[in-house]
Design a protein around this motif. Structure first.
Motif, PDB file in Angstrom:
ATOM      1  N   VAL A  67      34.213  17.513 -41.666  1.00  0.00           N
ATOM      2  CA  VAL A  67      34.407  17.813 -43.280  1.00  0.00           C
ATOM      3  C   VAL A  67      34.615  16.573 -43.839  1.00  0.00           C
ATOM      4  CG1 VAL A  67      36.459  18.944 -44.647  1.00  0.00           C
ATOM      5  CG2 VAL A  67      35.374  20.249 -42.565  1.00  0.00           C
ATOM      6  N   THR A  68      35.554  15.564 -43.164  1.00  0.00           N
ATOM      7  CA  THR A  68      35.758  14.430 -43.933  1.00  0.00           C
ATOM      8  C   THR A  68      34.559  13.482 -44.194  1.00  0.00           C
ATOM      9  OG1 THR A  68      37.888  14.506 -43.093  1.00  0.00           O
ATOM     10  CG2 THR A  68      37.335  12.333 -43.926  1.00  0.00           C
ATOM     11  N   GLY A  69      33.800  13.581 -42.985  1.00  0.00           N
ATOM     12  CA  GLY A  69      32.325  12.809 -43.170  1.00  0.00           C
ATOM     13  C   GLY A  69      31.475  13.433 -44.387  1.00  0.00           C
ATOM     14  N   THR A  70      31.555  14.402 -44.255  1.00  0.00           N
ATOM     15  CA  THR A  70      30.754  15.399 -45.131  1.00  0.00           C
ATOM     16  C   THR A  70      30.967  15.034 -46.712  1.00  0.00           C
ATOM     17  OG1 THR A  70      29.937  16.882 -43.593  1.00  0.00           O
ATOM     18  CG2 THR A  70      29.505  17.504 -45.967  1.00  0.00           C
ATOM     19  N   ALA A  71      32.280  15.081 -46.959  1.00  0.00           N
ATOM     20  CA  ALA A  71      32.961  14.914 -48.104  1.00  0.00           C
ATOM     21  C   ALA A  71      32.636  13.504 -48.597  1.00  0.00           C
ATOM     22  CB  ALA A  71      34.311  15.222 -48.045  1.00  0.00           C
ATOM     23  N   LEU A  72      32.881  12.678 -47.760  1.00  0.00           N
ATOM     24  CA  LEU A  72      32.497  11.189 -48.237  1.00  0.00           C
ATOM     25  C   LEU A  72      31.085  11.000 -48.521  1.00  0.00           C
ATOM     26  CD1 LEU A  72      33.386   8.265 -48.263  1.00  0.00           C
ATOM     27  CD2 LEU A  72      33.170   8.096 -45.804  1.00  0.00           C
ATOM     28  N   GLY A  73      30.338  11.681 -47.631  1.00  0.00           N
ATOM     29  CA  GLY A  73      28.701  11.498 -47.923  1.00  0.00           C
ATOM     30  C   GLY A  73      28.314  12.074 -49.277  1.00  0.00           C
ATOM     31  N   ILE A  74      29.011  13.113 -49.708  1.00  0.00           N
ATOM     32  CA  ILE A  74      28.778  13.884 -50.942  1.00  0.00           C
ATOM     33  C   ILE A  74      29.225  13.101 -51.838  1.00  0.00           C
ATOM     34  CG2 ILE A  74      29.213  15.720 -52.528  1.00  0.00           C
ATOM     35  CD1 ILE A  74      29.251  17.506 -49.998  1.00  0.00           C
ATOM     36  N   ALA A  75      30.478  12.261 -51.688  1.00  0.00           N
ATOM     37  CA  ALA A  75      31.209  11.611 -52.797  1.00  0.00           C
ATOM     38  C   ALA A  75      30.088  10.244 -52.867  1.00  0.00           C
ATOM     39  CB  ALA A  75      32.599  11.051 -52.341  1.00  0.00           C
ATOM     40  N   MET A  76      29.692   9.609 -51.995  1.00  0.00           N
ATOM     41  CA  MET A  76      28.852   8.568 -51.981  1.00  0.00           C
ATOM     42  C   MET A  76      27.455   8.805 -52.854  1.00  0.00           C
ATOM     43  SD  MET A  76      29.131   6.483 -48.266  1.00  0.00           S
ATOM     44  CE  MET A  76      28.263   7.679 -47.429  1.00  0.00           C
ATOM     45  N   GLY A  77      27.135  10.128 -52.347  1.00  0.00           N
ATOM     46  CA  GLY A  77      25.750  10.347 -53.068  1.00  0.00           C
ATOM     47  C   GLY A  77      26.008  10.621 -54.506  1.00  0.00           C
ATOM     48  N   ILE A  78      27.092  11.511 -55.072  1.00  0.00           N
ATOM     49  CA  ILE A  78      27.331  11.401 -56.296  1.00  0.00           C
ATOM     50  C   ILE A  78      27.388  10.255 -56.942  1.00  0.00           C
ATOM     51  CG2 ILE A  78      28.929  12.421 -58.107  1.00  0.00           C
ATOM     52  CD1 ILE A  78      29.623  14.827 -55.941  1.00  0.00           C
ATOM     53  N   ALA A  79      28.180   9.453 -56.496  1.00  0.00           N
ATOM     54  CA  ALA A  79      28.430   7.725 -57.074  1.00  0.00           C
ATOM     55  C   ALA A  79      27.374   6.871 -56.940  1.00  0.00           C
ATOM     56  CB  ALA A  79      29.665   7.227 -56.547  1.00  0.00           C
ATOM     57  N   HIS A  80      26.423   7.125 -56.099  1.00  0.00           N
ATOM     58  CA  HIS A  80      25.220   6.439 -55.977  1.00  0.00           C
ATOM     59  C   HIS A  80      25.855   5.078 -55.191  1.00  0.00           C
ATOM     60  CE1 HIS A  80      22.187   8.928 -57.419  1.00  0.00           C
ATOM     61  NE2 HIS A  80      22.833   9.136 -58.448  1.00  0.00           N
TER      62      HIS A  80
END
Length: 135
Positions: free
Chosen positions: A17-30
């Motif tokens: 869950v933490t890794g997925t949330a970080l991945g989503i946040a990185m993708g949103i922020a580019h």
């Protein structure tokens, strides 16, 4: 039935869950400069801990030791959480100490895991560790 498999799997799911949330946040922020943190949460945390938990489920005798099973969980799960945080500190603050220490602790947990599996490979069930009472 031992709770050890569920402890490994719950820890793995927390990392997922933490890794997925970080991945989503990185993708949103580019902004992908924390990709190593994301990768280690998913690989060391989710994948490795989940496989250890499923191994404990498949071979319940791994849970028989009241010392070695919890020790292996503490080393592996604790380091699987600390290691990505250490990578974050190394990237953001150039302080790699926690990453190095956690990697070594995780390695110790994997060596213990291997040491617990080898007797089964040789056809012997791992014997539960016993404390010797002081006389």
């Amino acid at each position: 039935m031992s709770r050890m498999p569920v402890l490994f799997l719950a820890s793995a799911a927390l990392c997922l869950v933490t890794g997925t949330a970080l991945g989503i946040a990185m993708g949103i922020a580019h902004d992908f400069h924390l990709a190593p943190v994301h990768a280690h949460l998913n690989l060391v945390g989710w994948t490795t801990l989940a496989l250890m938990g499923l191994s404990y489920r498949a071979w319940p005798q791994l849970s028989e030791s009241r010392i070695l099973a919890p020790l292996q969980f503490a080393l592996s799960a604790g380091a699987a959480v600390a290691f990505p945080f250490g990578i974050y500190l190394s990237i953001e603050h150039e302080t790699p100490g926690l990453a190095i220490g956690a990697a070594l602790v995780f390695f110790a947990g994997t060596l213990l895991f291997l040491g617990r599996l080898l007797p089964m490979l040789l056809g012997r069930s791992p014997a539960p560790a016993r404390l010797v009472a002081a006389e």
